[in-house]
Every structure is written in structure tokens, then in C-alpha cells.
Enzyme design. Structure first.
Site, PDB file in Angstrom:
ATOM      1  N   HIS A  62      11.811   3.771   6.517  1.00 26.80           N
ATOM      2  CA  HIS A  62      11.902   3.981   5.561  1.00 26.80           C
ATOM      3  C   HIS A  62      12.525   2.298   5.575  1.00 26.80           C
ATOM      4  O   HIS A  62      12.644   1.774   4.198  1.00 26.80           O
ATOM      5  CB  HIS A  62      13.526   4.566   5.546  1.00 26.80           C
ATOM      6  CG  HIS A  62      14.496   4.708   3.851  1.00 26.80           C
ATOM      7  ND1 HIS A  62      13.935   5.223   3.177  1.00 26.80           N
ATOM      8  CD2 HIS A  62      15.268   3.849   4.252  1.00 26.80           C
ATOM      9  CE1 HIS A  62      15.086   4.098   1.419  1.00 26.80           C
ATOM     10  NE2 HIS A  62      16.289   3.524   2.656  1.00 26.80           N
ATOM     11  N   GLU A  65       9.013   0.843   4.264  1.00 21.98           N
ATOM     12  CA  GLU A  65       9.352   0.947   3.219  1.00 21.98           C
ATOM     13  C   GLU A  65       9.689  -0.158   2.545  1.00 21.98           C
ATOM     14  O   GLU A  65       9.474  -0.799   1.563  1.00 21.98           O
ATOM     15  CB  GLU A  65       9.279   2.291   2.651  1.00 21.98           C
ATOM     16  CG  GLU A  65       9.435   2.386   0.834  1.00 21.98           C
ATOM     17  CD  GLU A  65      10.200   3.396   1.470  1.00 21.98           C
ATOM     18  OE1 GLU A  65      10.749   3.697  -0.280  1.00 21.98           O
ATOM     19  OE2 GLU A  65      10.677   4.472   1.249  1.00 21.98           O
ATOM     20  N   HIS A  66      10.672  -0.446   2.623  1.00 22.50           N
ATOM     21  CA  HIS A  66      11.811  -1.853   2.353  1.00 22.50           C
ATOM     22  C   HIS A  66      10.550  -2.619   2.481  1.00 22.50           C
ATOM     23  O   HIS A  66      10.866  -3.863   1.361  1.00 22.50           O
ATOM     24  CB  HIS A  66      13.101  -1.723   2.789  1.00 22.50           C
ATOM     25  CG  HIS A  66      14.092  -0.621   2.227  1.00 22.50           C
ATOM     26  ND1 HIS A  66      14.635  -0.527   0.878  1.00 22.50           N
ATOM     27  CD2 HIS A  66      13.826   0.607   2.639  1.00 22.50           C
ATOM     28  CE1 HIS A  66      15.075   0.310   0.679  1.00 22.50           C
ATOM     29  NE2 HIS A  66      15.060   0.863   1.913  1.00 22.50           N
TER      30      HIS A  66
END
Length: 72
Positions: A62, A65-66
């Protein structure tokens, strides 16, 4: 770099597509669209996610992803 001849695309898409496998396993697709002038479009697909994370670093996918999608 190899041309993708058998790519399924829209009937009105006259662009040429090329792909390359990098030594680290990342696969890159290049789109040559002459209507875009000197711009280049690149698609990068990374076939990993949270299911491949070790329990000791949950949330890493996650966070990546950012990092990947937040900048220009």
C-alpha cells in the site's frame, strides 16, 4: 524491444505498441501514438501486492502504491 502485433485494441487505435522485459522482471509496454507529438506513454505492471508481503512488514504494498502513483 519487441513490437506487440497480437494486442487487442480499439478498432480506431492505429498506435504501435512495444514491450520490453527488464532484467529485474519488470515488464514495460510502450505506446507509439504519432498524434501525441513528442509525448511517450509507458505502462508498468508490477505483479506483486499485499498477498506477497511478509507479516513483519504489512502495509508495504500500500505504501509503494502511494509512492508510485502520487508524483508527476
Amino acid at each position: 524491444m519487441l513490437e506487440l502485433d497480437n494486442l487487442i485494441k480499439a478498432e480506431n487505435d492505429d498506435s504501435k505498441y512495444y514491450y520490453e522485459n527488464l532484467s529485474n522482471g519488470v515488464k514495460i509496454i510502450y505506446k507509439n501514438d504519432e498524434t501525441m507529438g513528442s509525448e511517450t506513454k509507458v505502462t508498468v505492471q508490477i505483479n506483486v501486492g499485499y498477498l506477497q508481503e511478509p507479516e513483519s512488514i504489512q502495509g508495504l504494498a500500500h505504501a509503494c502504491e502511494h509512492f508510485i502513483l502520487s508524483g508527476r
